[in-house]
Design an enzyme around this catalytic site. Sequence first.
Site, PDB file in Angstrom:
ATOM      1  N   PHE A 249       5.775  -2.031  -4.883  1.00  0.00           N
ATOM      2  CA  PHE A 249       6.839  -1.296  -5.575  1.00  0.00           C
ATOM      3  C   PHE A 249       7.962  -2.211  -6.070  1.00  0.00           C
ATOM      4  O   PHE A 249       9.101  -1.780  -6.217  1.00  0.00           O
ATOM      5  CB  PHE A 249       7.421  -0.197  -4.673  1.00  0.00           C
ATOM      6  CG  PHE A 249       6.376   0.689  -4.054  1.00  0.00           C
ATOM      7  CD1 PHE A 249       5.508   1.416  -4.844  1.00  0.00           C
ATOM      8  CD2 PHE A 249       6.247   0.788  -2.683  1.00  0.00           C
ATOM      9  CE1 PHE A 249       4.533   2.218  -4.277  1.00  0.00           C
ATOM     10  CE2 PHE A 249       5.275   1.588  -2.101  1.00  0.00           C
ATOM     11  CZ  PHE A 249       4.414   2.308  -2.901  1.00  0.00           C
ATOM     12  N   PRO A 627      -8.581   7.460 -16.039  1.00  0.00           N
ATOM     13  CA  PRO A 627      -7.736   8.631 -15.778  1.00  0.00           C
ATOM     14  C   PRO A 627      -7.570   8.954 -14.300  1.00  0.00           C
ATOM     15  O   PRO A 627      -6.521   9.458 -13.892  1.00  0.00           O
ATOM     16  CB  PRO A 627      -8.476   9.757 -16.513  1.00  0.00           C
ATOM     17  CG  PRO A 627      -9.281   9.064 -17.562  1.00  0.00           C
ATOM     18  CD  PRO A 627      -9.680   7.749 -16.966  1.00  0.00           C
ATOM     19  N   GLN A 633      -1.521   7.027  -9.809  1.00  0.00           N
ATOM     20  CA  GLN A 633      -0.264   6.321 -10.000  1.00  0.00           C
ATOM     21  C   GLN A 633       0.871   7.292 -10.326  1.00  0.00           C
ATOM     22  O   GLN A 633       1.983   7.160  -9.816  1.00  0.00           O
ATOM     23  CB  GLN A 633      -0.414   5.293 -11.125  1.00  0.00           C
ATOM     24  CG  GLN A 633      -1.166   4.050 -10.717  1.00  0.00           C
ATOM     25  CD  GLN A 633      -0.432   3.316  -9.617  1.00  0.00           C
ATOM     26  OE1 GLN A 633       0.615   2.744  -9.835  1.00  0.00           O
ATOM     27  NE2 GLN A 633      -0.967   3.365  -8.408  1.00  0.00           N
ATOM     28  N   GLU A 700       4.977   3.231 -13.544  1.00  0.00           N
ATOM     29  CA  GLU A 700       6.386   3.475 -13.245  1.00  0.00           C
ATOM     30  C   GLU A 700       6.923   4.690 -13.992  1.00  0.00           C
ATOM     31  O   GLU A 700       7.925   5.273 -13.591  1.00  0.00           O
ATOM     32  CB  GLU A 700       7.209   2.228 -13.550  1.00  0.00           C
ATOM     33  CG  GLU A 700       6.756   1.036 -12.708  1.00  0.00           C
ATOM     34  CD  GLU A 700       7.667  -0.173 -12.821  1.00  0.00           C
ATOM     35  OE1 GLU A 700       8.508  -0.205 -13.731  1.00  0.00           O
ATOM     36  OE2 GLU A 700       7.537  -1.081 -11.991  1.00  0.00           O
TER      37      GLU A 700
END
Length: 740
Positions: A249, A627, A633, A700
């Site tokens: 992260f 996908p 994510q 993100e």
Amino acid sequence: MKFDQPAGPNPIDRLKVVGKATNRIDGPLKTTGTAPYAYERHDVAQAQAYGFIVGSAIAKGRIAAMDLGEARAAAGVVAIVSTLDHKPLPLGRQNTAHLFGGAAISHYHQAIALVVAESFEQARAAAALIRVEDVRVAGKFDLAAAAPRAPLTTVGEPVEGETSKIKRFGDFDKAFAAAEVKVDEVYTTPDESHAMMEPFASIAAWEGDKLTVWTSNQMINWGKGDLAKTLGIAEENVRIDSPYIGGGFGGKLFVRADVALAALGAKAAKRPVKVAMARPMMINNATHRPATIQRVRLGCGRDGRITAIGHESTSGNLPDGKPEVAVQQTRLMYAGANRMVAMRLAELDLPEGNAMRAPGEAPGLMALEVAMDEMAEKLGMDPVEFRVVNDTQVDPEKPERKYSYRDMVGCLRQGAERFGWNARNPRPAQVRDGQWLVGMGMAAGFRNNQLAKSAARVGIDAKGVVTVATDMTDIGTGTYTILAQTAAEMMGVPIDKVIVLLGDSDFPISAGSGGQWGANNSTAGVYAACVQLREAIARKLGFDAGDIEFADGRVRSGGRSVTLAEAAGEAGLSAEDGIEYADGYEDKTQQSTFASHFCEVAVHAMTGEIRIRRMLAVCSAGRIINPKAARSQVIGGMVMGAGAALMEELAVDKRFGFFVNHDLAGYEVPVHADIPHQEVIFLDEVDPYSSPMKTKGVGELGVCGVGAAVANAIYNATGARVRSYPITLDKFIDKLPEVA
């Protein structure tokens, strides 16, 4: 391969492997516990000893003396490395505070010693025997107190002079003063921790003057350079190996104390040493997301069009640290002729603030998108329509610069339809389900797409097996799989005929994992290497490279067909290349990703307990390579955004300068019970400006805007507007509607 113009048709467009929902090829290793993480690399070096880091008990001051006598005499102790025996290690390019060395202390839990012993328990026990005499001096630990005196810092391009650090376009002050409808509010976000599962951990071994470290690091080439600089050795004498990473992260973008001290400990012990940080040290010794104080001003006409938009943010950091760039999305996200953004950076003596998933946009949108909701309410407009009205297809500060591809309106429209937004009651505190107040909220998401050089080596052997090697990392994002998909598509083989090797600094240099740039750039690097390999095969076979097909494990051209295994021959073939973007290419268009986030919450009318009921994200991010992994994510980002909205906060002890809740008992993160139904939709699109893959990052984007969507839903449910995150019940329980 030089990329200097939008991609045309290419073999990736066949979409036989790319674009398909594919199980992660490292999944079986992860689920069976056979994927070795850094601390578990027991086989890589013999006679590994254990290191335990001792952290400073003060946040600012100096170490006057250390008595190591009892510790040295303790059972199993092999060596002790003391900060007083070392000059401060040079700063790496990415470090703000010295990782080790010297008497000066600049933040709490700064490493001051390493105890090396035969077992972890012996090292820990001996560390408790070190007697430290420290001298504490007053420090600055309160952002709110420091904010009024915080100086302006640069936004975007470097400029001279303090007042010119305010980025202006048009005349914001005049337009805001004249606006028919205004919002002028202050929002705060707290310090946050990455809280990744795998700790910072490293094993170091010396062979003469050559150092090998098995560590947990997102950016291998950055780490190699910084570790060499920190230790004062030649870069070619450093090897980093990091094939599996248990979460990062952004916290593992840079070299931390574990790897530097493992190297120093191994040199002192004359044998390999392994070091892992305990959870409290992870939070106070390493990096975190800095807190922000943000002021957002919006001015609109009665028609809902933004005439003035201003965003100012203040954050804090150690001397020479960088700000949390919470204003950056505001420069690009919405239309408006008159604009202003500014950042201030207060000098604090807290642990180092640095990149955490979606730095800038994640906390910035927690403020901007609540302000947009507040403005929509003042205008009497639907929040979705208000955002649609203020969409832009060009960079608002540079109208001649168009977006490469932007369909934020598509995200908003499809999200509203799928979520059932038309059923939302725009009047707050009107919908009840028994004792629960129910509300819906939404927010837009935005994250830039960044281009970076990335290289790979691709080979094929006599069995027709394709091997990809690159120093790219997989931090749980599915990199192994998307690189395998890319090579399989390019070479015309099934994915089970592809082997991917990652995370070794001996491999070609990749973009690395960070900033949402990893997937697009690293797959483009593999694409470039495959182009070279295809051309090498064509030359060897005497085929026309312009009329050649790779499919079903064969190469076909002009009526001839040869298996890849035959083409490779006994010696095999390999090629190395990378993607490199032409100078100025990135400036030709604005490349960004977009999302809409929708959330339904229930708030208990008597206790103020908040429960998320359902969440939806609609994402516009170019071609989606896998996908299944991309959805993972995004839902992970949504969970992180929900945590930021409702519970995540590092509590600062403003007397002694440390984060009090420095473990996973006190630093709360969402658990399964906190996150019910999640849905993710990807718009069917490509962006040929991004790379030959025509994709963009999404890892993100999933967190950007989520916090505001949750906050806006809470307001819709209760009528209580909370502008200070996290939204805990003590901040609004006295504002709940009266219980009938």
